[in-house]
Scaffold this active site. Structure first.
Site, mmCIF file in Angstrom:
data_model
loop_
_atom_site.group_PDB
_atom_site.id
_atom_site.type_symbol
_atom_site.label_atom_id
_atom_site.label_comp_id
_atom_site.label_asym_id
_atom_site.label_seq_id
_atom_site.Cartn_x
_atom_site.Cartn_y
_atom_site.Cartn_z
ATOM 1 N N GLY A 1 -0.018 0.533 -4.703
ATOM 2 C CA GLY A 1 -1.312 -0.172 -4.907
ATOM 3 C C GLY A 1 -2.280 0.442 -5.856
ATOM 4 O O GLY A 1 -2.739 1.728 -6.038
ATOM 5 N N TYR B 1 13.204 -2.610 -6.127
ATOM 6 C CA TYR B 1 12.173 -2.779 -6.820
ATOM 7 C C TYR B 1 10.819 -1.916 -6.552
ATOM 8 O O TYR B 1 10.178 -1.432 -7.703
ATOM 9 C CB TYR B 1 11.471 -4.327 -6.809
ATOM 10 C CG TYR B 1 10.287 -4.608 -7.846
ATOM 11 C CD1 TYR B 1 10.402 -4.995 -8.987
ATOM 12 C CD2 TYR B 1 9.114 -4.458 -6.857
ATOM 13 C CE1 TYR B 1 9.341 -5.336 -9.489
ATOM 14 C CE2 TYR B 1 7.837 -5.063 -7.684
ATOM 15 C CZ TYR B 1 7.975 -5.420 -9.102
ATOM 16 O OH TYR B 1 6.903 -5.515 -9.905
ATOM 17 N N ASN C 1 0.255 0.751 5.925
ATOM 18 C CA ASN C 1 0.933 0.271 4.806
ATOM 19 C C ASN C 1 1.943 -1.085 5.598
ATOM 20 O O ASN C 1 2.699 -0.627 6.546
ATOM 21 C CB ASN C 1 1.988 1.090 4.252
ATOM 22 C CG ASN C 1 2.985 0.512 3.173
ATOM 23 O OD1 ASN C 1 4.094 1.163 2.902
ATOM 24 N ND2 ASN C 1 2.732 -0.626 2.593
ATOM 25 N N GLY C 2 1.725 -2.321 5.107
ATOM 26 C CA GLY C 2 2.949 -3.285 5.817
ATOM 27 C C GLY C 2 1.759 -4.519 5.987
ATOM 28 O O GLY C 2 0.510 -4.139 5.859
ATOM 29 N N CYS D 1 7.447 -13.473 1.845
ATOM 30 C CA CYS D 1 7.640 -12.310 2.844
ATOM 31 C C CYS D 1 6.285 -12.054 3.438
ATOM 32 O O CYS D 1 5.214 -12.351 3.006
ATOM 33 C CB CYS D 1 7.716 -11.297 1.584
ATOM 34 S SG CYS D 1 7.382 -9.404 2.756
ATOM 35 N N CYS E 1 0.801 -1.180 -0.044
ATOM 36 C CA CYS E 1 0.134 -0.029 0.019
ATOM 37 C C CYS E 1 0.765 1.264 -0.102
ATOM 38 O O CYS E 1 2.021 1.122 0.390
ATOM 39 C CB CYS E 1 -0.799 -0.064 1.230
ATOM 40 S SG CYS E 1 -2.047 -1.295 1.456
HETATM 41 S S1 SF4 Z 1 10.942 -10.284 3.173
HETATM 42 FE FE1 SF4 Z 1 11.826 -9.347 1.368
HETATM 43 S S2 SF4 Z 1 10.392 -8.448 0.373
HETATM 44 FE FE2 SF4 Z 1 9.762 -8.676 2.557
HETATM 45 S S3 SF4 Z 1 10.289 -7.035 4.059
HETATM 46 FE FE3 SF4 Z 1 11.907 -8.341 3.846
HETATM 47 S S4 SF4 Z 1 13.170 -7.784 2.223
HETATM 48 FE FE4 SF4 Z 1 11.165 -6.645 2.015
#
Ligand code: SF4
Length: 465
Positions: free
Chosen positions: A37, A251, A111-112, A391, A11
């Site tokens: 988003g 990215y 966000n998160g 993730c 987000c």
């Molecule tokens: S697991 Fe990868 S994408 Fe997720 S917060 Fe950690 S570095 Fe970022």
């Protein structure tokens, strides 16, 4: 930057305090954060006495028009663009999430991803909370509501002490804007100023668009309360090791943003330079699949001396959906967005510079079209190591099954995509390119070391039962 094929960001959040055009500024802020988003967008405003809300599914300009914005009165606003990482993509789950409780109104944009969402929600439900959505963000609001009698400052400290995971949030009451960020600092959040009014945004590109000046980042673990009295910063937790999401730099974030104190464009270019250093290749030219890999490709060409060409052209006017041809046309979905330039590719040895390979299916389709266009050799260099672990902090690959490198060797991935060679940037190379402290990042999707252990069953739809 996110596109229709790559992994999705959770987000983007935006907030305004003390500006008569709060709704319009938020609209433009969300416009700049659209890459974070694309499923839904929303704005909630406050005049100090009345609250106004508008949310909908779609892109920011699809959801809002002049008339809607004119109806969003007030000098305080919070806004949100959403890609669902917890909860389905439905209007009910659009944010900011607005609740009225004991005569007080709260609106939150998050966000998160919370890593203890299931447990926290179960506890709240046992204590009588009734949830309206399947979003983990709603948990924060219920935790707040339980302590509002102590005042918002204390309520928010109590709420954040009961949640774990990744959260960069904007919260609005009738007369305050509050920004808070998890102690690890997974997702970015910054503070700016415009004509005496304060702005909070996920990324600095949103400040740039409205001509606001950057002041500073909201610190990991900080709660910043903005009111008529000015700024009040609360840091209720002991300082812990920061684990910024390194994938934001690789990215997600926009290249024209500065996050975690670094310019994203420069880091991506540096990642490309590191790739050239680690993998000297012989080729006629290197190219990105626009727009992913653009800036790493610039760095790669700069450091390797291999010329850069645009071997595929992106159609910028293709929306997220298009009418499919009646008769099935091979790889139509790929070619309508990225069309290969035959004259450039024919009989050439090509290096593709990519920023990531998640599922591998898109790369496979794209490489096929390059082969058909006559490319003689196709090599791929990727500006990060293989994604082998899910993730749990707000990016949409939350299961191992979604990651091709989880179950396959680099050689197998190379064969699946149809490449002559495939090289991933090493973990030390990636860290060196950031120029930041080595232990200041989350690297969990690459090395499996999770800074916060997620509870069992933590996934996008874990609250849908
Ligand atoms: S697991 Fe990868 S994408 Fe997720 S917060 Fe950690 S570095 Fe970022």
């Amino acid at each position: 930057m996110t596109n229709n094929y790559g992994p999705k960001e959770s987000c983007g959040v935006f907030g305004v305090f003390g500006h008569e055009d709060a709704a319009k500024l938020t609209y433009f802020g969300l416009y700049a954060l659209q890459h974070r988003g694309q499923e839904s967008a929303g704005i909630v405003t406050s005049t100090g006495t009345s609250i106004h809300e508008y949310k909908g599914m779609g892109l920011v300009p699809e959801v809002f028009d002049e008339a809607v914005l004119n109806g969003l009165h007030g000098h305080i606003a919070v806004g949100h663009v959403r890609y669902s990482t917890t909860g389905s993509s439905i209007t009910k789950n659009a944010q900011p999430f607005l609740v009225s409780y004991a005569g007080k109104t709260l609106a939150i944009g998050h966000n998160g991803n919370l890593t203890n969402a299931k447990r926290a929600r179960r506890n709240l439900e046992q204590m009588g909370s009734i949830f309206q959505t399947t979003m983990d963000s709603e948990i924060i609001v219920h935790l707040l509501a339980r302590n509002l009698d102590k005042g918002i400052d204390e309520a928010i400290v109590k709420a954040v002490s009961e949640i774990q995971g990744a959260y960069s949030c904007v919260l609005m009451t009738e007369n305050k804007l509050i920004a808070f960020r998890d102690p690890n600092g997974f997702r970015p959040l910054c503070l700016g100023i415009l004509n005496g009014g304060y702005i909070v945004a996920s990324e600095t590109c949103a400040l740039d668009l409205i001509d606001a000046a950057y002041i500073r980042d909201i610190e990991p673990g900080e709660i910043l309360i903005i009111s008529e009295k000015g700024l009040k910063s609360i840091k209720p937790f002991p300082k812990i090791k920061r684990t910024f999401c390194i994938f934001e730099l690789i990215y997600f974030a926009r290249p024209d943003s500065n996050i975690f104190g670094k310019n994203v464009y420069s880091i991506r270019k540096k990642l490309g330079e590191m790739l050239a250093k680690e993998y000297p290749l012989a080729a006629d030219f290197a190219m990105p699949f626009p727009d992913s890999g653009n800036y790493a490709a610039i760095g790669f060409c700069h450091a390797s001396g291999i010329p850069m060409e645009m071997g595929v052209i992106r159609n910028h006017y293709v929306g997220r959906t298009f009418i499919e041809p009646a008769q099935s046309m091979r790889d139509f979905g790929v070619r309508v967005k990225l069309n290969p330039v035959r004259n450039i590719l024919n009989q050439k040895r090509v290096v593709i510079v990519e920023d990531s390979i998640i599922r591998g299916t898109t790369s496979n389709m794209r490489i096929k079209t390059l082969r058909e266009a006559g490319a003689k050799e196709i090599h791929m260099v990727v500006s990060c190591p293989p994604h082998r672990y899910p993730c749990y902090y707000g990016i949409d690959f939350s299961t191992k099954g979604e990651l091709i490198a989880c179950k396959h060797t680099v050689e197998e991935v190379k064969n699946f995509i149809g490449l002559d060679s495939l090289c991933y940037l090493s973990l030390p190379g990636m860290l060196e390119a950031t120029g930041l402290e080595e232990n200041g990042f989350c690297l969990a999707c690459f090395d499996g070391n999770y800074p916060i252990q997620p509870e069992e069953g933590c996934s996008k739809l874990c609250l849908e039962y």
